[in-house]
Design a protein around this motif. Structure first.
Motif, PDB file in Angstrom:
ATOM      1  N   GLU A   1       0.822  -1.211   0.000  1.00  9.56           N
ATOM      2  CA  GLU A   1       0.000   0.000   0.000  1.00  9.56           C
ATOM      3  C   GLU A   1       0.854   1.258   0.000  1.00  9.56           C
ATOM      4  OE1 GLU A   1      -2.652  -0.275   3.285  1.00  9.56           O
ATOM      5  OE2 GLU A   1      -3.835  -1.919   2.418  1.00  9.56           O
ATOM      6  N   GLN A   2       2.052   1.145   0.545  1.00  7.24           N
ATOM      7  CA  GLN A   2       2.963   2.289   0.581  1.00  7.24           C
ATOM      8  C   GLN A   2       3.882   2.343  -0.635  1.00  7.24           C
ATOM      9  OE1 GLN A   2       4.995   2.054   4.371  1.00  7.24           O
ATOM     10  NE2 GLN A   2       3.068   1.725   5.477  1.00  7.24           N
ATOM     11  N   GLY A   3       3.615   1.459  -1.602  1.00  2.63           N
ATOM     12  CA  GLY A   3       4.420   1.441  -2.813  1.00  2.63           C
ATOM     13  C   GLY A   3       5.794   0.835  -2.626  1.00  2.63           C
ATOM     14  N   GLN A   4       5.962   0.033  -1.593  1.00  2.00           N
ATOM     15  CA  GLN A   4       7.242  -0.587  -1.296  1.00  2.00           C
ATOM     16  C   GLN A   4       7.159  -2.092  -1.504  1.00  2.00           C
ATOM     17  OE1 GLN A   4       7.927   0.520   2.764  1.00  2.00           O
ATOM     18  NE2 GLN A   4       8.104   2.710   2.327  1.00  2.00           N
ATOM     19  N   ASP A   5       8.323  -2.720  -1.580  1.00  2.00           N
ATOM     20  CA  ASP A   5       8.321  -4.177  -1.610  1.00  2.00           C
ATOM     21  C   ASP A   5       8.508  -4.701  -0.193  1.00  2.00           C
ATOM     22  OD1 ASP A   5      11.010  -4.054  -0.937  1.00  2.00           O
ATOM     23  OD2 ASP A   5      11.736  -4.785  -2.849  1.00  2.00           O
ATOM     24  N   TRP A   6       8.365  -6.003  -0.051  1.00  2.00           N
ATOM     25  CA  TRP A   6       8.569  -6.657   1.247  1.00  2.00           C
ATOM     26  C   TRP A   6       9.601  -7.750   1.047  1.00  2.00           C
ATOM     27  CZ3 TRP A   6       7.030 -11.638   3.326  1.00  2.00           C
ATOM     28  CH2 TRP A   6       7.218 -11.749   4.716  1.00  2.00           C
ATOM     29  N   HIS A   7      10.809  -7.471   1.441  1.00  2.00           N
ATOM     30  CA  HIS A   7      11.919  -8.416   1.298  1.00  2.00           C
ATOM     31  C   HIS A   7      11.991  -8.975  -0.137  1.00  2.00           C
ATOM     32  CE1 HIS A   7      12.661  -8.246   5.571  1.00  2.00           C
ATOM     33  NE2 HIS A   7      11.392  -8.506   5.800  1.00  2.00           N
ATOM     34  N   GLY A   8      11.877  -8.081  -1.107  1.00  2.00           N
ATOM     35  CA  GLY A   8      11.989  -8.487  -2.495  1.00  2.00           C
ATOM     36  C   GLY A   8      10.691  -8.916  -3.140  1.00  2.00           C
ATOM     37  N   MET A   9       9.588  -8.981  -2.390  1.00  2.00           N
ATOM     38  CA  MET A   9       8.284  -9.333  -2.944  1.00  2.00           C
ATOM     39  C   MET A   9       7.499  -8.053  -3.225  1.00  2.00           C
ATOM     40  SD  MET A   9       8.745 -12.586  -2.740  1.00  2.00           S
ATOM     41  CE  MET A   9       7.166 -13.257  -3.228  1.00  2.00           C
ATOM     42  N   SER A  10       6.852  -7.987  -4.389  1.00  2.00           N
ATOM     43  CA  SER A  10       6.085  -6.807  -4.757  1.00  2.00           C
ATOM     44  C   SER A  10       4.741  -7.212  -5.339  1.00  2.00           C
ATOM     45  CB  SER A  10       6.862  -5.949  -5.766  1.00  2.00           C
ATOM     46  OG  SER A  10       7.116  -6.679  -6.949  1.00  2.00           O
ATOM     47  N   HIS A  11       3.865  -6.228  -5.510  1.00  2.00           N
ATOM     48  CA  HIS A  11       2.516  -6.463  -6.012  1.00  2.00           C
ATOM     49  C   HIS A  11       2.479  -6.188  -7.515  1.00  2.00           C
ATOM     50  CE1 HIS A  11      -1.711  -5.207  -6.906  1.00  2.00           C
ATOM     51  NE2 HIS A  11      -1.968  -6.284  -6.194  1.00  2.00           N
ATOM     52  N   GLU A  12       1.747  -7.039  -8.241  1.00  2.00           N
ATOM     53  CA  GLU A  12       1.617  -6.871  -9.696  1.00  2.00           C
ATOM     54  C   GLU A  12       0.171  -7.171 -10.092  1.00  2.00           C
ATOM     55  OE1 GLU A  12       2.873  -9.768 -13.167  1.00  2.00           O
ATOM     56  OE2 GLU A  12       4.618  -8.596 -12.518  1.00  2.00           O
ATOM     57  N   ALA A  13      -0.400  -6.314 -10.911  1.00  2.00           N
ATOM     58  CA  ALA A  13      -1.744  -6.518 -11.434  1.00  2.00           C
ATOM     59  C   ALA A  13      -1.674  -6.675 -12.944  1.00  2.00           C
ATOM     60  CB  ALA A  13      -2.643  -5.338 -11.078  1.00  2.00           C
ATOM     61  N   ARG A  14      -2.341  -7.726 -13.434  1.00  2.00           N
ATOM     62  CA  ARG A  14      -2.441  -7.962 -14.877  1.00  2.00           C
ATOM     63  C   ARG A  14      -3.889  -8.241 -15.214  1.00  2.00           C
ATOM     64  NH1 ARG A  14       2.594 -11.558 -17.253  1.00  2.00           N
ATOM     65  NH2 ARG A  14       4.268 -10.065 -16.742  1.00  2.00           N
ATOM     66  N   GLY A  15      -4.555  -7.213 -15.769  1.00  2.00           N
ATOM     67  CA  GLY A  15      -5.975  -7.360 -16.040  1.00  2.00           C
ATOM     68  C   GLY A  15      -6.732  -7.540 -14.734  1.00  2.00           C
ATOM     69  N   GLU A  16      -7.511  -8.606 -14.650  1.00  2.00           N
ATOM     70  CA  GLU A  16      -8.288  -8.875 -13.446  1.00  2.00           C
ATOM     71  C   GLU A  16      -7.515  -9.716 -12.438  1.00  2.00           C
ATOM     72  OE1 GLU A  16     -11.972 -10.614 -14.564  1.00  2.00           O
ATOM     73  OE2 GLU A  16     -12.726  -8.801 -15.564  1.00  2.00           O
ATOM     74  N   GLN A  17      -6.323 -10.151 -12.791  1.00  2.00           N
ATOM     75  CA  GLN A  17      -5.544 -10.982 -11.892  1.00  2.00           C
ATOM     76  C   GLN A  17      -4.487 -10.164 -11.159  1.00  2.00           C
ATOM     77  OE1 GLN A  17      -4.082 -14.185 -14.468  1.00  2.00           O
ATOM     78  NE2 GLN A  17      -5.635 -15.540 -13.575  1.00  2.00           N
TER      79      GLN A  17
END
Length: 333
Positions: free
Chosen positions: A20-36
């Motif tokens: 939510e803060q636009g940061q990663d967590w120990h190298g893990m990040s959020h990615e959105a592709r279409g509805e997934q």
């Protein structure tokens, strides 16, 4: 009837807060592709396939109330096991997850118990974190994958971890990762087989490893639970016994046939069929089977406890043992 669920996953709020803060967590990040949506990093792309995996503890409690679950034994969403990460990051991430789970158990002690995640690529660090998790945080044990970076658990380097768990009366809950399931992926990705068939193959191999590897002899008081009813292990026990009788390598570490060990293990009830659960109980005893829902990834009709209550082939005493009595005694909850 009280319901205690040993098999309830968590993707930690510390991860979602970082996203939510636009940061990663120990190298893990959020990615959105279409509805997934995915959690990506450290060589993985993890599909977010249930909105409930984002739930706050308060939302989780509301869901538990709706389905009639009294207590969840919370453990990490298995694709987030950090075994393949750089060791320092794995240690820190494990501590953060375990602190978060412990916070849930301390705030709502009647609703949550917890299992730690461990940086098992470093056995000494894993032992240190298991001791902290149990002695300091009050967690009940640890959730573990079926392999550690390609190594099986019967490798000698892991025995001190089992010895430590035994000395702490800590439960070790083994759960495979479908997307990393080698047995299934060698054959096909079609038809959802890694999850439907591959998972239960991995469960069965874990049972066999614990038995044939001599771990249950080395640690006679070790508390172990295998997800998904132990897969096909109990059904295959006759073949395992036959192998022990006719093949010398099967007798390297154990003096008794494999079936002599099968009721030393606990199994969650996630067989997805009444006939399968009846067979499991008849094989290992009702005192060795516990509710495990795989929250939030399995759709239950009407609920884990409701499904169990509706089974006609189980006695009321068997249902109560599976639903709450076994875990209440095993974990002191």
């Amino acid at each position: 009837m009280r319901v205690i669920d040993v098999h309830a996953h968590l993707a930690p709020q510390v991860l979602w807060n970082a996203f939510e803060q636009g940061q990663d967590w120990h190298g893990m990040s959020h990615e959105a592709r279409g509805e997934q949506e995915f959690i990506v990093g450290n060589g993985k792309r993890i599909l977010i396939n249930s909105p409930k995996i984002r739930y706050t503890p308060e939302q989780r409690l509301a869901d538990m109330d709706a389905e009639g679950t009294d207590v969840q034994v919370v453990s990490i969403h298995t694709p987030l096991f950090p075994y393949h990460w750089e060791t320092a990051a794995a240690i820190q991430a494990s501590r953060e997850v375990n602190d978060e789970i412990a916070g849930m158990t301390q705030r709502w002690p009647d609703r949550f118990a917890g299992l730690a995640t461990l940086p098992v690529q470093d056995v000494d660090a894993a032992i240190e974190e298991l001791e902290r998790a149990v002695k300091v945080l009050g967690l009940k044990g640890a959730e573990l994958d079926m392999v550690v970076n390609g190594l099986n658990w019967d490798e000698p380097q892991f025995l001190p971890l089992f010895k430590t768990a035994e000395s702490l009366d800590a439960l070790l809950f083994f759960h495979p990762q479908p997307q990393d399931n080698i047995v299934a992926l060698e054959k096909t990705l079609r038809y959802g087989l890694p999850n439907s068939v591959g998972v239960v193959l991995e469960d069965a191999l874990m049972v066999a490893t614990l038995i044939y590897g001599g771990i249950l002899d080395e640690c006679p008081n070790l508390r172990v639970c295998i997800a998904h009813g132990g897969g096909g292990a109990c059904f295959a026990m006759g073949r395992m016994d036959h192998g022990w009788q006719v093949r010398s390598e099967a007798r390297t570490n154990i003096l008794k046939p494999p079936s002599a060990y099968q009721n030393r293990i606990y199994y969650d009830f996630l067989t997805s069929s009444e006939a399968g659960l009846r067979f499991l109980i008849d094989t290992v005893g009702a005192d060795r089977v516990v509710i495990g829902s795989d929250w939030p990834f399995v759709g239950w009709d009407p609920s884990p406890g409701g499904w169990l209550e509706g089974l006609t082939s189980l006695t009321q005493e068997e249902k109560e043992r599976v639903s709450w009595k076994n875990l209440e005694a095993l974990l002191g909850i």
